[in-house]
Design an enzyme around this catalytic site. Sequence first.
Site, PDB file in Angstrom:
ATOM      1  N   SER A 102     -15.052   6.999  30.256  1.00  8.47           N
ATOM      2  CA  SER A 102     -15.286   8.461  30.487  1.00  8.47           C
ATOM      3  C   SER A 102     -13.950   9.231  29.992  1.00  8.47           C
ATOM      4  O   SER A 102     -13.278   8.891  28.864  1.00  8.47           O
ATOM      5  CB  SER A 102     -15.620   8.920  31.957  1.00  8.47           C
ATOM      6  OG  SER A 102     -16.007  10.374  31.875  1.00  8.47           O
ATOM      7  N   ASP A 241     -14.793  15.239  26.836  1.00  4.50           N
ATOM      8  CA  ASP A 241     -14.221  14.094  27.348  1.00  4.50           C
ATOM      9  C   ASP A 241     -14.410  12.843  26.331  1.00  4.50           C
ATOM     10  O   ASP A 241     -15.279  13.128  25.303  1.00  4.50           O
ATOM     11  CB  ASP A 241     -14.214  14.004  28.767  1.00  4.50           C
ATOM     12  CG  ASP A 241     -15.685  13.333  28.889  1.00  4.50           C
ATOM     13  OD1 ASP A 241     -16.623  13.519  28.326  1.00  4.50           O
ATOM     14  OD2 ASP A 241     -15.928  12.737  30.075  1.00  4.50           O
ATOM     15  N   ASP A 243     -16.396  10.297  26.732  1.00  6.08           N
ATOM     16  CA  ASP A 243     -17.802   9.843  26.355  1.00  6.08           C
ATOM     17  C   ASP A 243     -18.993  11.101  26.449  1.00  6.08           C
ATOM     18  O   ASP A 243     -19.953  10.785  26.420  1.00  6.08           O
ATOM     19  CB  ASP A 243     -18.095   8.854  27.748  1.00  6.08           C
ATOM     20  CG  ASP A 243     -18.241   9.486  29.021  1.00  6.08           C
ATOM     21  OD1 ASP A 243     -17.550  10.657  29.222  1.00  6.08           O
ATOM     22  OD2 ASP A 243     -19.285   9.094  29.907  1.00  6.08           O
ATOM     23  N   ASP A 245     -19.663  13.331  28.410  1.00  8.44           N
ATOM     24  CA  ASP A 245     -20.523  13.958  29.546  1.00  8.44           C
ATOM     25  C   ASP A 245     -19.757  15.325  30.401  1.00  8.44           C
ATOM     26  O   ASP A 245     -20.315  15.868  31.261  1.00  8.44           O
ATOM     27  CB  ASP A 245     -21.124  12.943  30.421  1.00  8.44           C
ATOM     28  CG  ASP A 245     -19.804  12.170  31.269  1.00  8.44           C
ATOM     29  OD1 ASP A 245     -18.749  12.646  30.974  1.00  8.44           O
ATOM     30  OD2 ASP A 245     -19.973  11.710  31.963  1.00  8.44           O
TER      31      ASP A 245
END
EC number: 5.4.2.10
Length: 447
Positions: A102, A241, A243, A245
């Site tokens: 992430s 960010d 990833d 999400d």
Amino acid sequence: MTSRKYFGTDGIRGRVGQFPITPEFMLKLGWAAGMAFRKMGACRILVGKDTRISGYMFESALEAGLSAAGADVLLLGPMPTPAIAYLTRTFHAEAGIVISASHNPHYDNGIKFFSGQGTKLPDEIEMMIEELLDAPMTVAESENLGKVSRINDAAGRYIEFCKSSVPTSTDFAGLKVVIDCAHGATYKVAPNVFRELGAQVVVLSAQPDGLNINKDCGSTHMEALQAAVLAEHADMGIGFDGDGDRVLMVDHTGTIVDGDELLYIIARDLHERGRLQGGVVGTLMSNLGLELALAEQGIPFVRANVGDRYVIAELLERNWQIGGENSGHIVCFQHATTGDAIIASLQVILALRRSGVSLAEARLKLRKCPQILINVRFAGSGVDPVSHPSVKEACARVTEQMAGRGRVLLRKSGTEPLVRVMVEGEDETQVRAYAEELAKLVTEVCA
């Protein structure tokens, strides 16, 4: 329930090369997951990743383990986490696996799973995988080994899905937006979503090299995005960010608009149009101002534990649609099964265009209370600082002194070795003093 040995609040995460983030463990994890999902018969599993360099190594290890267990594997390549949730559903796969840490730096990585419905994996499946991780690894007979194939049109499928979350008549012509992709998983898809909807797009941090993901960019480092919005005279900036999400935004004055404010803008728009189902789910870290502003609109608000899986669980339990965190995880259940940064940002822009106000004007409708958050490094010395008597006593004293006009929250991070000290109230000077006092005490206890 039996405590987890490997799974944390959001899958498995850690430093690359240190157990369990090793190729050997990923091979075994792939096998264990394949065995768990194959209990209902033949299965296929999607595997996607962000752009960090170790993702290729772990993708190969997972692929081998899954195949050894007899599970077919569909490789998506670098794709946002919510895209993997969506594609898991559309391919009618038994599960999806995301290789990502992430918002963490490139030297971290992790694994998280989605069910066949594109939701977080149920606890009982996680426990089954954990049990299999401690069992001897076997290999399916040659004719039963899983097949591996690559999905080449994954990006196009997800772009169309994102666009389907807005009315077909939507036209962002005249909107100038700066997008910071954090050198991460949104670098291909996000700019195309907004361009295809008619916006003028300026792109930052979309040249991943495997090592620069989240480095001085994206939703955790917004300075470059703020500067670019001002330099480009843009209407807004959007920071994702690594990833995809989480999302934070920047208004035309260069001011950051956080997850609480974005959540409020979306919820208020739905409420005013009679489209809000139930209320809003925040977390223990959500600003008190969000709760008060929603109350003024007659919108119910509840707090879940920190972590998007807990927000989602609360939404499911209450049959509500909207929830999120101030860090930028925003869940719009009417469109997606998990937090989706691109879809959330689209809903914010739609809300602004319907109301005819700028992002700067919309954010001012939420009066946030001063909130001071201090992260204290926690080495795991055997002492739990959150439940330490002196810390609990100090927290109780501060809470009493604020006389119902503020909050104190101490919690250990589920993804990093940190204790988060949060104090919130009406007087910023007082709040900061309390937070620093408690952080100092936690530091002493940890030492």
